[in-house]
Write an enzyme that holds these catalytic residues in place. Structure first.
Site, PDB file in Angstrom:
ATOM      1  N   ASN A   9       0.870  -1.178   0.000  1.00  0.00           N
ATOM      2  CA  ASN A   9       0.000   0.000   0.000  1.00  0.00           C
ATOM      3  C   ASN A   9       0.907   1.228   0.000  1.00  0.00           C
ATOM      4  O   ASN A   9       1.462   1.586   1.029  1.00  0.00           O
ATOM      5  CB  ASN A   9      -0.895  -0.033   1.257  1.00  0.00           C
ATOM      6  N   LYS A  11       0.110   4.201  -0.245  1.00  0.00           N
ATOM      7  CA  LYS A  11      -0.564   5.380   0.335  1.00  0.00           C
ATOM      8  C   LYS A  11      -0.327   6.590  -0.579  1.00  0.00           C
ATOM      9  O   LYS A  11      -0.259   6.424  -1.798  1.00  0.00           O
ATOM     10  CB  LYS A  11      -0.099   5.603   1.771  1.00  0.00           C
ATOM     11  N   GLU A  99      -6.834   4.611   7.958  1.00  0.00           N
ATOM     12  CA  GLU A  99      -6.648   6.041   7.666  1.00  0.00           C
ATOM     13  C   GLU A  99      -7.908   6.621   7.043  1.00  0.00           C
ATOM     14  O   GLU A  99      -8.253   7.774   7.284  1.00  0.00           O
ATOM     15  CB  GLU A  99      -5.424   6.220   6.756  1.00  0.00           C
ATOM     16  N   GLU A 169      -4.903  -4.928  10.653  1.00  0.00           N
ATOM     17  CA  GLU A 169      -3.899  -3.886  10.850  1.00  0.00           C
ATOM     18  C   GLU A 169      -4.186  -3.150  12.158  1.00  0.00           C
ATOM     19  O   GLU A 169      -5.002  -2.219  12.181  1.00  0.00           O
ATOM     20  CB  GLU A 169      -3.952  -2.875   9.694  1.00  0.00           C
ATOM     21  N   SER A 215       3.828  -1.809  10.396  1.00  0.00           N
ATOM     22  CA  SER A 215       5.285  -1.844  10.602  1.00  0.00           C
ATOM     23  C   SER A 215       5.893  -3.203  10.284  1.00  0.00           C
ATOM     24  O   SER A 215       6.845  -3.635  10.939  1.00  0.00           O
ATOM     25  CB  SER A 215       5.648  -1.411  12.033  1.00  0.00           C
TER      26      SER A 215
HETATM   27  P1  13P Z   1       3.229   0.556   7.622  1.00  0.00           P
HETATM   28  O1  13P Z   1       3.776  -0.722   7.043  1.00  0.00           O
HETATM   29  O2  13P Z   1       3.913   1.795   7.092  1.00  0.00           O
HETATM   30  O3  13P Z   1       3.154   0.521   9.115  1.00  0.00           O
HETATM   31  O4  13P Z   1       1.710   0.683   7.100  1.00  0.00           O
HETATM   32  C1  13P Z   1       0.877  -0.407   7.189  1.00  0.00           C
HETATM   33  C2  13P Z   1      -0.373  -0.092   6.454  1.00  0.00           C
HETATM   34  O5  13P Z   1      -1.144   0.759   6.860  1.00  0.00           O
HETATM   35  C3  13P Z   1      -0.627  -0.824   5.204  1.00  0.00           C
HETATM   36  O6  13P Z   1      -1.916  -0.610   4.743  1.00  0.00           O
END
Ligand code: 13P
Length: 252
Positions: A9, A11, A99, A169, A215
């Protein structure tokens, strides 16, 4: 049996040139990597979906969007319809990311409608669930995740549910460097699988891929993926570098 899946992802990261570079880097490195039974998916910002899907033809990754509209079409400025994703041969879409729940106030009911849109257009939803820190501290994580799964997904038929991928998550682990322990991940994944088994039967539950996100990085992917109910990962930060993402994808 269910598949191992590692999905990136991205983002809201990368400009066009950087996205192009990362995809090219992945394509080149994938030529010499044997992923065996692992399905690799990248979910770049919507603007770069075409760029990614053009390059995915001869390589080993599939492409997913990060969100979709709950509506069919019409006056919804800024939104992207499932029919549009389908028309661009996009196969997956993340739904209900924390998010979006936090910053866009998405509800489980909206998430259910987004899932319906995706299934109607033959895309596979990657449905996110997970508790915030206060909920975990109050030992409410199971209650919260159950509500998200039941309200977001349990209106589906067993046949429809077979297309669902779940990503657990824990919100306190996203982008914080604080990963769930392998035991915490396994405990929640087994719980989610038991909810699915109760509703749809053992076979559907055993065939559902449940990914861990939060993470996840090359240094901890192996111990997370070693758990019997952790079928892969939804990777944020570490999916922005080809070497890290591929190191995670080869951690089974
Ligand atoms: P991180 O791996 O940056 O913690 O993000 C996880 C996430 O939200 C994947 O959708």
């Amino acid at each position: 049996m269910r598949n191992h899946i590692v999905a990136g992802n991205w983002k809201m990261n990368k400009n066009f040139g950087e996205a192009d570079e990362l995809i090219a880097d992945l394509v080149e490195k994938l030529e010499s990597i044997d992923l065996v039974d692992t399905q690799l998916i990248i979910c770049p910002p919507a603007l770069y979906l075409e760029l990614a899907s053009d390059q995915s033809d001869d390589s080993y990754f599939m492409v997913g969007a990060q969100d979709v509209s709950e509506h069919d079409s019409g006056a919804y400025t800024g939104e992207i319809a499932a029919s549009m994703l389908e028309s661009m041969a996009i196969d997956y879409c993340i739904v209900g990311h924390s998010e979006r729940r936090a910053y866009h106030h998405e509800t489980d009911e909206q998430i259910a409608r987004k899932v319906d849109q995706l299934l109607k257009h033959e895309l596979r939803p990657i449905v996110c669930c997970g508790e915030v820190l206060e909920e975990r501290e109050a030992n409410k994580q199971f209650e919260v995740v159950k509500r998200q799964i039941v309200d977001g997904l349990f209106h589906l038929t067993a046949e429809q549910f077979a297309n669902i991928i779940i990503a657990y998550e824990p919100v306190w682990a996203i982008g914080t460097g604080k990963t769930a322990t392998p035991e915490q991940a396994q405990e929640m994944h087994a719980y989610i699988r038991s909810l699915i088994a109760e509703k749809y039967g053992k076979e559907v539950a055993e065939n559902t891929s449940i990914l861990y996100g939060g993470s996840c990085k090359p240094s901890n992917a192996k111990e997370l993926f070693a758990n019997p109910d952790v079928d892969g990962g939804l990777i944020g930060g570490a999916s922005l570098k080809a070497d890290d993402f591929l190191a995670i994808a080869t951690s089974f």
